[in-house]
Scaffold this motif. Structure first.
Motif, PDB file in Angstrom:
ATOM      1  N   THR A 459      57.544 -93.175 -45.991  1.00  0.00           N
ATOM      2  CA  THR A 459      56.608 -92.790 -45.177  1.00  0.00           C
ATOM      3  C   THR A 459      56.880 -93.124 -43.593  1.00  0.00           C
ATOM      4  N   ARG A 460      57.392 -94.402 -43.385  1.00  0.00           N
ATOM      5  CA  ARG A 460      57.939 -94.840 -41.989  1.00  0.00           C
ATOM      6  C   ARG A 460      59.454 -94.628 -41.638  1.00  0.00           C
ATOM      7  N   SER A 461      59.856 -93.797 -42.511  1.00  0.00           N
ATOM      8  CA  SER A 461      61.343 -93.197 -41.904  1.00  0.00           C
ATOM      9  C   SER A 461      61.046 -92.029 -41.283  1.00  0.00           C
ATOM     10  N   LEU A 462      59.920 -91.212 -41.499  1.00  0.00           N
ATOM     11  CA  LEU A 462      59.747 -90.086 -40.627  1.00  0.00           C
ATOM     12  C   LEU A 462      59.570 -90.324 -39.187  1.00  0.00           C
ATOM     13  N   THR A 463      60.212 -89.366 -38.375  1.00  0.00           N
ATOM     14  CA  THR A 463      60.176 -89.461 -37.108  1.00  0.00           C
ATOM     15  C   THR A 463      58.830 -88.616 -36.191  1.00  0.00           C
ATOM     16  N   LEU A 464      58.721 -89.222 -35.089  1.00  0.00           N
ATOM     17  CA  LEU A 464      57.441 -88.790 -34.662  1.00  0.00           C
ATOM     18  C   LEU A 464      57.700 -87.238 -34.036  1.00  0.00           C
ATOM     19  N   GLU A 465      58.924 -86.702 -33.988  1.00  0.00           N
ATOM     20  CA  GLU A 465      59.076 -85.244 -33.540  1.00  0.00           C
ATOM     21  C   GLU A 465      58.671 -84.857 -34.688  1.00  0.00           C
ATOM     22  N   GLN A 466      59.197 -85.102 -36.280  1.00  0.00           N
ATOM     23  CA  GLN A 466      58.978 -84.464 -37.349  1.00  0.00           C
ATOM     24  C   GLN A 466      57.531 -84.245 -37.543  1.00  0.00           C
ATOM     25  N   VAL A 467      56.627 -85.480 -37.464  1.00  0.00           N
ATOM     26  CA  VAL A 467      55.361 -85.338 -37.922  1.00  0.00           C
ATOM     27  C   VAL A 467      54.649 -84.455 -36.748  1.00  0.00           C
ATOM     28  N   GLU A 468      54.981 -84.695 -35.545  1.00  0.00           N
ATOM     29  CA  GLU A 468      54.561 -83.690 -34.512  1.00  0.00           C
ATOM     30  C   GLU A 468      54.357 -82.153 -34.634  1.00  0.00           C
ATOM     31  N   ASN A 469      55.653 -81.985 -35.178  1.00  0.00           N
ATOM     32  CA  ASN A 469      55.891 -80.620 -35.156  1.00  0.00           C
ATOM     33  C   ASN A 469      55.241 -79.900 -36.447  1.00  0.00           C
ATOM     34  N   PHE A 470      55.183 -80.808 -37.484  1.00  0.00           N
ATOM     35  CA  PHE A 470      54.725 -80.090 -38.636  1.00  0.00           C
ATOM     36  C   PHE A 470      53.035 -80.137 -38.487  1.00  0.00           C
ATOM     37  N   ALA A 471      52.666 -81.185 -37.558  1.00  0.00           N
ATOM     38  CA  ALA A 471      51.267 -81.124 -37.440  1.00  0.00           C
ATOM     39  C   ALA A 471      50.913 -79.996 -36.707  1.00  0.00           C
ATOM     40  N   GLU A 472      51.442 -79.664 -35.862  1.00  0.00           N
ATOM     41  CA  GLU A 472      51.281 -78.239 -35.037  1.00  0.00           C
ATOM     42  C   GLU A 472      51.166 -77.017 -35.815  1.00  0.00           C
ATOM     43  N   GLN A 473      52.036 -77.089 -36.959  1.00  0.00           N
ATOM     44  CA  GLN A 473      52.011 -75.881 -37.855  1.00  0.00           C
ATOM     45  C   GLN A 473      50.743 -75.714 -38.667  1.00  0.00           C
ATOM     46  N   LEU A 474      50.278 -77.102 -39.228  1.00  0.00           N
ATOM     47  CA  LEU A 474      49.108 -77.253 -39.808  1.00  0.00           C
ATOM     48  C   LEU A 474      47.870 -76.831 -39.134  1.00  0.00           C
ATOM     49  N   ALA A 475      47.897 -77.239 -37.749  1.00  0.00           N
ATOM     50  CA  ALA A 475      46.721 -76.715 -36.852  1.00  0.00           C
ATOM     51  C   ALA A 475      46.698 -75.439 -36.673  1.00  0.00           C
ATOM     52  N   GLU A 476      47.812 -74.701 -36.467  1.00  0.00           N
ATOM     53  CA  GLU A 476      47.887 -73.126 -36.542  1.00  0.00           C
ATOM     54  C   GLU A 476      47.608 -72.455 -37.757  1.00  0.00           C
TER      55      GLU A 476
END
Length: 490
Positions: A459-476
């Motif tokens: 879980t903690r190996s994820l980067t902020l960029e990975q999380v934020e990019n996928f989060a934007e996809q989920l929001a859309e």
């Protein structure tokens, strides 16, 4: 961490519900090598009530006990240590209008308790220092100080507590409030980045099978072994139809959120609880200036003067709560279980909102009311417009106290637990309680005590960029502005 020696591979845990509680427990168990199957009725993980606040101290809720506030502080610190990419790092301002019967001084003893508790937690473990310096946990502002701050220019990026107060000082009618105003380090949470973190991490874990669009419809428990057969229907997009299946598990966790009572009924394990439907409203303030903190205007819940909550996001988007029955709360939106039914029954209009859609005229009306409610305190906010569909959901509250906020899990029957979190920051506490329970039952063994951080290596190996990019996809995908998935501050 030696996962091959830390758990028995023969044990399997079933988790019904892929919200913040179910997903967090799945992460916790799969990270230490427990075989997990996660059933989620929706198409993706972590849908539900409008999560936006970390509650690192619970000062939004003046009616709850000091102990609940301390519990929320500790749980929030753990959440930041494990899921740092889910937080919006900005403070919260608490203001008491003159019309309100409460007094700001009533918060001071609690704030001192929380600051001292935070200091003690850092002394016991330096990794707990995730809310800044203990001395900066809160700061008080009198009217003269705010008048001086109002004369300053907006900073490009806030670098001090005073910088965060400048938009507040410039936009409030300072004569309408009791003093002091309080700035406290209660950060925000992003529901989309929580969902992204859970989805990305679990996809990398061979120990966890995630079944989305899977509805559990029958349970059987073997009397001799206490194991469970979990029967479900899952939509097969290839076939365009529903298929049936079942999983055999050693332990069953009910993490169904507001539908927790439905699974309790299937398991024949009744529980007294309430369910409350709530909504928050997405608005866009084109002419907003500066980088805003979250702002809470205290008020009496359920009255026309109910609390108002302004939650900032990038690009001029703000999420609004108004704790009145015309805005966030709803007439008959709080329902209770009965002796014959562990599942509180919301009426048909609420079920339609939860499962289908809102009527556009109601979206427009309640969003406009939310804007007007906020404009009482921030007059310039009257120019804000509707920025998207509401964030909404039904929240379970175990027992009979609707003010309960800090709670995590209960154990019932044999090899059965139910998560009962009210706030997202309680999810890790529930996960730790599950691990302890499974150890006591000898379904798993964990021969190595380790830190929170080391318990979540994937879980903690994820980067902020990975999380934020996928989060934007989920929001859309969920038809919300992508700004709601992005960081508020650095």
């Amino acid at each position: 961490m030696n996962k091959t020696n830390s758990t028995k591979k023969t044990s399997k845990v079933g988790i019904v519900g892929g919200g913040v509680a179910g997903s967090t427990i799945a992460l916790r168990l799969a990270e230490i090598g427990v075989e997990v199957v996660l059933f989620e009725e929706g198409a993706s993980l972590v849908n539900g009530p409008p999560i936006c606040h970390l509650h690192a101290g619970g000062n939004l809720y003046r009616e709850i006990s000091d102990q609940q506030c301390v519990d929320l502080l500790k749980q929030s610190i753990d959440t930041l240590r494990v899921f740092p990419h889910t937080a919006n790092i900005r403070p919260t301002v608490i203001a008491v209008p003159k019309r309100d019967k409460g007094e700001p001084d009533a918060l001071l003893s609690r704030l001192e308790l929380l600051r001292n508790t935070y200091h003690s937690l850092i002394e016991s473990d330096a990794n707990n220092k995730v809310l800044g310096e203990p001395s900066d946990y809160f700061k008080l502002y009198d009217q003269d100080t705010l008048i001086e701050l109002a004369s300053r220019d907006f900073p490009s990026t806030p670098s001090s507590l005073d910088d965060w107060m400048i938009p507040v000082a410039k936009n409030l009618n300072l004569d309408e409030f009791k003093y002091p105003l309080v700035l406290v380090q209660e950060y925000g949470l992003s529901v989309f980045r929580i969902a992204a973190t859970a989805s990305l991490a679990l996809s990398q874990m061979s120990h966890c099978k995630v079944l989305t669009t899977a509805k559990v419809n029958h349970l059987e428990q073997c009397e001799s072994t206490s194991q469970w057969n979990v029967h479900y229907q899952q939509f097969d997009s290839t076939l365009g139809d529903w298929v049936t299946g079942y999983e055999h598990v050693d332990y069953l966790i009910n993490a169904c959120g507001y539908k927790t009572g439905t699974l309790d009924n299937l398991a024949k394990l009744p529980r007294e609880r309430m369910v409350e439907f709530k909504a928050a409203y997405v608005t866009h303030w084109e002419h907003s200036q500066g980088t805003w903190p979250e702002v809470i205007f205290h008020g009496e819940r359920g009255t026309p003067n109910g609390m108002a909550q302004l939650t900032p996001y990038p690009d001029g988007y703000f999420q609004l709560h108004g704790m009145t029955e015309d805005i966030t709360l709803f007439p008959k939106g709080l329902v209770s279980s009965t002796a014959a039914n562990a599942q509180p029954e919301l009426s048909a209009p609420f079920i339609k909102k939860l499962t289908q859609h809102w009527q556009q005229d109601e979206v427009d009306l309640r969003s406009a009311r939310a804007i007007n409610h906020m404009a009482q305190f921030i007059p310039e906010f009257s120019s804000a417009t509707i920025g998207g569909k509401p964030l909404f959901g039904a929240q379970q509250i175990p027992g009979t106290d609707p003010s309960l906020r800090a709670v995590d899990i209960s154990f019932d029957g044999i090899n059965y637990a139910r998560t009962e979190i009210v706030k997202a920051s309680s999810a890790l506490s529930a996960a730790d309680a599950v691990v302890d329970k499974l150890q006591k039952l000898q379904l798993i063994t964990n021969d190595q005590h380790t830190s929170l951080e080391l318990s979540f290596p994937i879980t903690r190996s994820l980067t902020l960029e990975q999380v934020e990019n996928f989060a934007e996809q989920l929001a859309e995908q969920r038809h919300y502005p992508s700004a709601l998935a992005r960081r508020v501050a650095f």
